[in-house]
Design a protein around this motif. Structure first.
Motif, short mmCIF file in Angstrom:
data_model
loop_
_atom_site.label_atom_id
_atom_site.label_comp_id
_atom_site.label_asym_id
_atom_site.label_seq_id
_atom_site.Cartn_x
_atom_site.Cartn_y
_atom_site.Cartn_z
N CYS A 39 0.84 -1.21 0.00
CA CYS A 39 0.00 0.00 0.00
C CYS A 39 0.87 1.25 0.00
O CYS A 39 0.61 2.20 -0.75
CB CYS A 39 -0.92 0.00 1.21
N LEU A 42 2.32 2.45 -3.25
CA LEU A 42 1.44 3.14 -4.19
C LEU A 42 1.58 4.66 -4.11
O LEU A 42 1.12 5.37 -5.01
CB LEU A 42 -0.03 2.77 -3.92
N SER A 45 -1.40 7.87 -4.39
CA SER A 45 -2.61 7.25 -4.93
C SER A 45 -3.28 6.35 -3.89
O SER A 45 -4.51 6.15 -3.94
CB SER A 45 -2.30 6.46 -6.20
N PHE A 46 -2.51 5.80 -2.96
CA PHE A 46 -3.09 4.99 -1.88
C PHE A 46 -4.03 5.84 -1.04
O PHE A 46 -5.17 5.44 -0.76
CB PHE A 46 -1.98 4.38 -1.03
#
Length: 287
Positions: A39, A42, A45-46
């Motif tokens: 996660c 990312l 964007s997470f």
């Protein structure tokens, strides 16, 4: 936002705590990975995905907080946990030394030390007679970087959690280095969650308190750091790449068992609770 790694209904998942509920993120959005490190990789964007999930979360995606088992937010870091030694002058003094304000002490704990909120700390009576506690603020790195300038260092922080840097003082002294004394199994309780950096505007103004069996042993503020967070990140990254999911424990204040007169080390049944403003309380019992 408070991010957890949790266990419920035979499932380990990454969740976000919202209104005393835990939202199962990968069920709410199949594009969200099921491990915390993935996660974090990312990037921003997470956070954007989580915000969208919270806007439309439905009941079947959630658990009551008391119905899940909280694991360490990062149950198995890919590297050793970075630890900063004697980052409070009063702790350096109680340990019989003087704080070095020019060159920070850096050591590490093996990934196998990590346990979560509520998990038992093993007494290791066959290995040590001097098991000790150290309540600490920990930084979780959110993006990859090397030679990070101090003025940009906080941009590389994903969030903050609590670490108990459990230490076998006799092993630490006997072997003339820190690794063995710092790396016994279960000697790095972490959690209960990671609080995203956006929720902590002033990480150098957090009160930290450690209680053993209800007795306050440590009480300080992160304003007392000798080396602040940007300095720590800049120093570690000068010749070494920091990556998402790296954990940095920032040091412990005075009040450890070793520093008391006479020393008071942990015994089976002792309850250690570490509370940090804006994060919460990490609680573990010695088994």
């Amino acid at each position: 936002m408070k991010f957890v790694t949790a266990y419920a209904r035979s499932d380990v998942f990454v969740g976000v705590v919202h209104e005393q509920k835990v939202v199962h993120l990968s069920k709410a959005d199949e594009t969200i990975p099921n491990t915390m490190i993935e996660c974090l990789e990312l990037g921003e964007s997470f956070i954007e995905k989580v915000q969208r999930v919270l806007e439309r979360a439905q009941r079947e995606w959630t658990y009551d907080l008391h119905d899940v088992q909280l694991l360490a937010p990062i149950p198995r870091p890919t590297k050793n946990i970075f630890c900063i030694g004697k980052n409070y002058a009063d702790h350096a003094q109680e340990m019989g030394g003087v704080a070095d304000r020019e060159n920070m002490i850096v050591f590490s704990k093996a990934p196998t030390t990590v346990i979560g909120h509520g998990a038992p700390i093993l007494r290791h009576a066959d290995v040590t007679d001097q098991l000790d506690y150290e309540g600490e603020l920990a930084i979780v790195i959110g993006k990859k970087g090397k030679a990070i300038p101090k003025e940009q260092a906080l941009d590389y922080v994903f969030g903050y959690t609590i670490v108990n840097d459990v230490t076998a003082r006799d092993l630490q002294e006997r072997h003339k280095q820190y690794l063995l004394g710092k790396s016994l199994d279960t000697s790095c309780p972490m959690g209960p969650w990671i609080v995203h950096r956006s929720a902590i505007a002033h990480p150098h103004a957090l009160h930290i308190e450690t209680r053993v069996n209800g007795e306050v042993r440590q009480s300080a503020t992160t304003a007392q750091f000798i080396f602040d967070i940007p300095t720590i990140i800049a120093t570690l990254s000068k010749g070494m790449t920091l990556e998402p999911g790296d954990v940095i424990a920032t040091g412990t204040p005075a009040g450890v068992g070793k520093g008391m007169n006479p020393p008071r080390f942990l015994q089976s049944g002792d309850v250690i609770e570490i509370t940090i403003d804006q994060i919460g309380t990490l609680r573990n019992v010695v088994k």
